[in-house]
Design an enzyme around this catalytic site. Structure first.
Site, short mmCIF file in Angstrom:
data_model
loop_
_atom_site.label_atom_id
_atom_site.label_comp_id
_atom_site.label_asym_id
_atom_site.label_seq_id
_atom_site.Cartn_x
_atom_site.Cartn_y
_atom_site.Cartn_z
N CYS A 21 0.83 -0.94 0.39
CA CYS A 21 -0.15 -0.04 -0.37
C CYS A 21 1.25 1.05 0.26
CB CYS A 21 -0.75 0.08 0.98
SG CYS A 21 0.04 0.23 2.49
N CYS A 111 -3.55 -4.87 1.04
CA CYS A 111 -1.57 -5.05 1.31
C CYS A 111 -0.66 -6.35 1.87
CB CYS A 111 -1.74 -3.80 2.31
SG CYS A 111 0.58 -3.44 2.65
N CYS A 114 1.05 -4.81 4.72
CA CYS A 114 1.09 -4.72 6.46
C CYS A 114 -0.80 -5.47 6.17
CB CYS A 114 0.53 -3.26 6.71
SG CYS A 114 -0.64 -2.40 5.30
N ASP A 321 -4.19 -7.49 64.31
CA ASP A 321 -5.05 -8.77 64.69
C ASP A 321 -6.83 -8.17 64.62
OD1 ASP A 321 -2.96 -9.82 64.17
OD2 ASP A 321 -2.44 -9.50 66.37
#
Length: 506
Positions: A21, A111, A114, A321
């Site tokens: 492309c 393309c 890509c 605790d």
């Protein structure tokens, strides 16, 4: 012409011939300016043809019968479907390719390098789909970061294209460096960032939008594994197993998923705990909950609801605790709120949220509730081992005592202890002997077998073990100091001396 020069003509022609492309042509020609990439795809395609057509006209005057080195493919644009398919991917149909010379107005095929990512997937229509996803998630944000994940197969196609680029430039006596190629991800962000910024009306900086592009069939290899393999493989071996140039796919690479996430925010404050049957964190043993709630849940659940988050992480400066109260100004805490939808809260709104928490229970109370930075959390953690803490303990002695029997405790300063890991926490802490210091003690006589002891100690001192001795694992201990068996009946934390978070006018 858009950052390509005369020397780029042969390379651009070769790339176009095997189906690259126009943006990939720019990348492999080393065009480093961002502006050309941001031109609409059809305009770029037209400019490529104009650029190469002029070259063909010049060549035609010299040699009318020159054959192209690669098969010419007419580039045509896929017809994008209006919606999403069942997998949430963009659908497209691909028109048949032709051996005719490419025409300026012909839409592109997918393309070959890509896989269409720099075609339809960075045009305005796709950006609008991303922004619709962001807006529908109802996030508050003032900036964003776009993060994209590409399939590892792209690295193989890029490598195949690179080998051809290197070969073509070698004909011109040039030795290109692979680093000169503009990376796909970088080019993609050059294009997508300004489009997203415009569509969302915010700058690109902080919010994260994740787009994952992949084939329908997932790869079994990670991207890094593919890159490392490509670094090692010899060129001749690569050409035996992979097509050079890469073939054009029938369908484009599709966006399988678009995710939106906001950066975590942090809420801090101090809490008091008034109950002796409330753990700091959920008390679950072998999958069974022992107590119905916890300090963590009482504080965090309202925050999760109001900030609309996915999850949270609770932390504090030390812990008490289940049977220990925390009094005075309370214990500093912080809550990391992961992926919040709402992030903007005025001071008055934070006060209202604090009041909501306090009205929901009588077991805890929160003060100084405020938004803080991630970096500020470090100051709270400093107090766990470096600061001092003050306690109040109700002590029982086996031997009858008088007031004078305990008065010597008031004179003791900087009493050094050796505390072997207590038996009660040995399942979660490594066995070690930890030196600790009792800075001061003040005793208050009650009766022959009871007195109250106020202690200021180094952070991390086990007070219960100091009183009853833990079978001699803490030395010295209250029993050894008094010469009798001693035990602790009640314990309160009176202060945690960490000057954080900043006190507010509550």
């Amino acid at each position: 012409m858009f950052a390509l020069t005369e020397k780029d003509r042969p390379l651009a022609q070769m790339l176009l011939d095997f189906g690259a492309c126009p943006r990939c042509i720019l990348r492999f020609c080393g065009a480093g300016l961002q502006t050309p990439y941001r031109c609409p795809h059809k305009e770029l395609l037209s400019e490529v043809h104009t650029f190469l057509k002029n070259n063909k006209e010049e060549e035609g005057r010299c040699c009318e019968t020159a054959d192209p080195p690669y098969k010419r493919i007419r580039l045509q644009d896929p017809e994008v479907a209006e919606g999403l398919n069942q997998n949430g991917s963009l659908q497209s149909s691909l028109m048949e390719s032709s051996e005719n010379v490419a025409c300026e107005n012909s839409p592109p095929n997918v393309c070959s390098v890509c896989l269409g990512i720099l075609q339809e997937s960075c045009e305005r229509d796709f950006v609008k789909k991303v922004c619709q996803k962001v807006n529908s998630a109802e996030y508050q944000f003032t900036s964003f970061v776009f993060s994209v994940s590409f399939p590892p197969q792209l690295s193989v196609r890029e490598h195949a294209a690179w080998l051809l680029v290197k070969q073509e430039m070698g004909k011109q006596g040039l030795s290109p460096a692979k680093e000169d190629i503009v990376q796909l991800k970088e080019a993609y962000k050059w294009i997508i960032h300004p489009l997203l910024s415009e569509e969302l009306s915010v700058p690109a900086d902080g919010k994260v939008v994740d787009a994952n592009f992949n084939f329908i069939l997932q790869s079994v290899f990670t991207r890094m594994a593919v890159i490392k393999a490509l670094e090692k493989i010899k060129e001749e071996d690569f050409r035996k197993h992979f097509p050079c140039p890469p073939t054009s796919p029938k369908t484009p690479c599709a966006a399988l998923e678009i995710q939106c996430t906001n950066g975590a925010i942090f809420v801090a404050g101090r809490y008091n705990k008034y109950s002796r049957d409330l753990p700091q964190t959920p008390w679950i043993i072998d999958g069974e909950r022992k107590l119905e709630s916890s300090v963590e849940e009482l504080i965090s659940e309202p925050l999760v609801t109001v900030f609309k988050v996915d999850s949270f992480n609770f932390s504090s400066s030390g812990r008490e605790d289940v049977d220990v109260r925390t009094l005075g100004n309370g214990r500093p805490f912080a809550v990391e709120l992961v992926n919040p939808r709402r992030v903007h809260f005025a001071t008055e709104e934070m006060k209202e949220l604090q009041q909501t928490i306090n009205n929901s229970t009588d077991k805890i109370k929160v003060r100084d509730l405020q938004l803080v930075t991630r970096e500020a959390i470090g100051r709270m953690k400093e107090g766990e081992e470096e600061k001092t803490k003050t306690y109040s303990a109700l002590v029982w002695t086996e031997k009858a005592i008088q007031k004078g029997d305990i008065s010597f405790l008031d004179e003791m300063k900087e009493l050094k202890l050796d505390q072997k890991t207590p038996l009660r926490v040995l399942h979660r802490r490594p066995l070690a002997v930890r030196p600790r210091v009792i800075h001061t003690m003040q005793s208050a006589y009650i009766d022959e077998h009871h007195f109250r002891l106020h202690l200021k100690t180094q952070a991390g001192t086990y007070i219960k073990e100091f009183v009853h001795g833990d079978f001699g694992r803490t030395k010295p201990n209250m029993g050894s100091l008094l010469g009798t068996t001693a035990d602790i009946l009640e314990l309160d934390v009176e202060s945690v001396d960490v000057d954080w978070p900043p006190a507010l006018d509550n």
